[in-house]
Design a protein around this motif. Structure first.
Motif, mmCIF file in Angstrom:
data_model
loop_
_atom_site.group_PDB
_atom_site.id
_atom_site.type_symbol
_atom_site.label_atom_id
_atom_site.label_comp_id
_atom_site.label_asym_id
_atom_site.label_seq_id
_atom_site.Cartn_x
_atom_site.Cartn_y
_atom_site.Cartn_z
ATOM 1 N N LEU A 60 77.037 -5.542 -12.996
ATOM 2 C CA LEU A 60 77.886 -5.864 -14.215
ATOM 3 C C LEU A 60 78.995 -4.734 -14.350
ATOM 4 C CD1 LEU A 60 75.258 -6.985 -16.883
ATOM 5 C CD2 LEU A 60 76.830 -8.368 -15.936
ATOM 6 N N ARG A 61 78.429 -3.526 -14.159
ATOM 7 C CA ARG A 61 79.563 -2.511 -14.394
ATOM 8 C C ARG A 61 80.736 -2.671 -13.383
ATOM 9 N NH1 ARG A 61 75.933 2.689 -14.514
ATOM 10 N NH2 ARG A 61 74.463 1.612 -16.044
ATOM 11 N N GLN A 62 80.247 -3.009 -12.194
ATOM 12 C CA GLN A 62 81.334 -3.168 -11.018
ATOM 13 C C GLN A 62 82.396 -4.347 -11.330
ATOM 14 O OE1 GLN A 62 82.147 -1.781 -8.350
ATOM 15 N NE2 GLN A 62 83.801 -3.075 -8.137
ATOM 16 N N GLU A 63 81.419 -5.598 -11.755
ATOM 17 C CA GLU A 63 82.379 -6.838 -12.173
ATOM 18 C C GLU A 63 83.249 -6.336 -13.417
ATOM 19 O OE1 GLU A 63 79.926 -10.076 -12.954
ATOM 20 O OE2 GLU A 63 78.697 -9.365 -10.971
ATOM 21 N N LEU A 67 87.346 -6.542 -13.556
ATOM 22 C CA LEU A 67 88.061 -7.342 -14.321
ATOM 23 C C LEU A 67 89.121 -6.497 -15.555
ATOM 24 C CD1 LEU A 67 85.138 -9.521 -15.717
ATOM 25 C CD2 LEU A 67 87.151 -10.240 -14.670
ATOM 26 N N THR A 68 88.599 -5.112 -15.540
ATOM 27 C CA THR A 68 89.688 -4.573 -16.401
ATOM 28 C C THR A 68 90.880 -4.202 -15.435
ATOM 29 O OG1 THR A 68 87.730 -3.522 -17.284
ATOM 30 C CG2 THR A 68 89.673 -2.260 -17.463
ATOM 31 N N ASP A 69 90.777 -4.089 -14.277
ATOM 32 C CA ASP A 69 91.794 -3.921 -13.438
ATOM 33 C C ASP A 69 92.781 -4.977 -13.162
ATOM 34 O OD1 ASP A 69 91.067 -1.147 -12.917
ATOM 35 O OD2 ASP A 69 90.320 -1.557 -11.060
ATOM 36 N N LEU A 70 91.986 -6.322 -13.208
ATOM 37 C CA LEU A 70 92.799 -7.575 -13.160
ATOM 38 C C LEU A 70 93.510 -7.862 -14.344
ATOM 39 C CD1 LEU A 70 90.134 -9.797 -11.365
ATOM 40 C CD2 LEU A 70 92.309 -9.069 -10.305
ATOM 41 N N ILE A 71 92.906 -7.629 -15.487
ATOM 42 C CA ILE A 71 93.627 -7.647 -16.938
ATOM 43 C C ILE A 71 94.953 -6.832 -17.060
ATOM 44 C CG2 ILE A 71 93.225 -7.324 -19.267
ATOM 45 C CD1 ILE A 71 90.423 -8.291 -19.016
ATOM 46 N N ALA A 72 94.777 -5.549 -16.525
ATOM 47 C CA ALA A 72 95.981 -4.636 -16.614
ATOM 48 C C ALA A 72 96.861 -5.076 -15.654
ATOM 49 C CB ALA A 72 95.309 -3.275 -16.127
ATOM 50 N N ALA A 73 96.841 -5.808 -14.560
ATOM 51 C CA ALA A 73 97.820 -6.145 -13.714
ATOM 52 C C ALA A 73 98.184 -7.604 -13.952
ATOM 53 C CB ALA A 73 97.135 -6.098 -12.032
ATOM 54 N N CYS A 74 97.447 -8.427 -14.507
ATOM 55 C CA CYS A 74 97.878 -9.541 -14.790
ATOM 56 C C CYS A 74 99.027 -9.898 -15.961
ATOM 57 C CB CYS A 74 96.632 -10.564 -15.730
ATOM 58 S SG CYS A 74 97.128 -12.266 -16.109
ATOM 59 N N GLN A 75 99.997 -10.836 -15.386
ATOM 60 C CA GLN A 75 101.160 -11.123 -16.120
ATOM 61 C C GLN A 75 101.358 -12.420 -16.983
ATOM 62 O OE1 GLN A 75 104.606 -9.831 -13.983
ATOM 63 N NE2 GLN A 75 103.926 -7.828 -13.528
ATOM 64 N N LEU A 87 85.475 -10.605 -19.272
ATOM 65 C CA LEU A 87 84.880 -9.234 -19.461
ATOM 66 C C LEU A 87 84.154 -9.283 -20.789
ATOM 67 C CD1 LEU A 87 85.036 -6.354 -18.578
ATOM 68 C CD2 LEU A 87 87.383 -6.470 -20.050
ATOM 69 N N ASP A 88 84.283 -9.996 -21.708
ATOM 70 C CA ASP A 88 83.587 -9.976 -22.756
ATOM 71 C C ASP A 88 82.146 -10.519 -22.758
ATOM 72 O OD1 ASP A 88 85.901 -9.013 -24.299
ATOM 73 O OD2 ASP A 88 86.190 -10.941 -25.168
ATOM 74 N N GLU A 89 81.996 -11.441 -22.007
ATOM 75 C CA GLU A 89 80.645 -12.090 -21.580
ATOM 76 C C GLU A 89 79.903 -11.047 -20.597
ATOM 77 O OE1 GLU A 89 81.661 -15.439 -19.241
ATOM 78 O OE2 GLU A 89 82.216 -16.737 -21.238
ATOM 79 N N LYS A 90 80.433 -10.295 -19.955
ATOM 80 C CA LYS A 90 79.934 -9.111 -18.768
ATOM 81 C C LYS A 90 79.638 -8.061 -19.905
ATOM 82 C CE LYS A 90 80.771 -11.193 -15.159
ATOM 83 N NZ LYS A 90 79.765 -12.106 -14.339
ATOM 84 N N THR A 91 80.359 -7.546 -20.951
ATOM 85 C CA THR A 91 80.027 -6.549 -21.809
ATOM 86 C C THR A 91 78.704 -6.977 -22.422
ATOM 87 O OG1 THR A 91 82.285 -5.898 -21.657
ATOM 88 C CG2 THR A 91 81.182 -5.101 -23.498
ATOM 89 N N LEU A 92 78.827 -8.235 -23.147
ATOM 90 C CA LEU A 92 77.879 -8.567 -23.918
ATOM 91 C C LEU A 92 76.429 -8.653 -23.314
ATOM 92 C CD1 LEU A 92 76.681 -9.803 -26.747
ATOM 93 C CD2 LEU A 92 77.421 -12.033 -25.710
ATOM 94 N N ARG A 93 76.516 -9.242 -22.050
ATOM 95 C CA ARG A 93 75.285 -9.134 -21.118
ATOM 96 C C ARG A 93 74.703 -7.587 -21.073
ATOM 97 N NH1 ARG A 93 70.586 -10.589 -20.222
ATOM 98 N NH2 ARG A 93 69.942 -10.366 -17.950
ATOM 99 N N LEU A 120 85.656 2.049 -18.649
ATOM 100 C CA LEU A 120 85.981 0.594 -19.193
ATOM 101 C C LEU A 120 87.016 0.146 -20.302
ATOM 102 C CD1 LEU A 120 81.999 -0.381 -19.442
ATOM 103 C CD2 LEU A 120 83.565 -1.134 -17.824
ATOM 104 N N THR A 121 87.241 1.190 -20.921
ATOM 105 C CA THR A 121 88.130 0.885 -22.074
ATOM 106 C C THR A 121 89.513 1.678 -21.589
ATOM 107 O OG1 THR A 121 87.647 3.033 -22.887
ATOM 108 C CG2 THR A 121 86.422 1.118 -23.657
ATOM 109 N N GLY A 122 89.693 2.119 -20.460
ATOM 110 C CA GLY A 122 90.958 2.638 -19.693
ATOM 111 C C GLY A 122 91.223 3.845 -20.715
#
Length: 123
Positions: A60-63, A67-75, A87-93, A120-122
């Protein structure tokens, strides 16, 4: 002297074709990002991963880091919302697993908690 001998053995094996039918031949190497694993635990992590024994928390931490890296790069807004939802689902789990295992009382987790939160929070 030892490296020369090793090179000779490798060249001999190549000439004999001993490397011709290895799994993954012609495919790119799959490099692992182990930045989420403390340096002193990486060897054990790799052994466990190859034996399919990785605890769900580590996966979960790896995922979550990915996801955090993908969000930062996503346009694209729609894609970013979908990534945040995942990411929220993984965090909740992960939080549910932590509550079940009472990680907060585990000294190992306490040592790495601030590093995990920062990653995780950058921040």
């Amino acid at each position: 002297m030892l490296s020369w001998l090793a090179d000779q053995k490798i060249e001999e094996a190549m000439r004999k074709g001993e490397f011709d039918d290895l799994p993954g031949k012609g495919k790119p190497l799959e490099l692992e990002d182990l930045s989420h694993v403390p340096a002193e635990l990486r060897s054990a992590y790799k052994v466990m991963k190859h034996a399919n024994l990785i605890p769900e928390e580590l996966s979960l931490r790896q995922e979550m880091l990915t996801l955090t890296d993908l969000i930062a790069a996503c346009q694209h807004d729609g894609e970013r919302r979908e990534l945040r939802k995942r990411l929220d689902e993984k965090t909740l789990r992960l939080n549910m697993l932590a509550a079940q295992q009472d990680w907060n009382s585990n000294p190992s987790y306490g040592r790495y908690e601030s590093n995990i939160r920062r990653k995780l929070t950058g921040l």
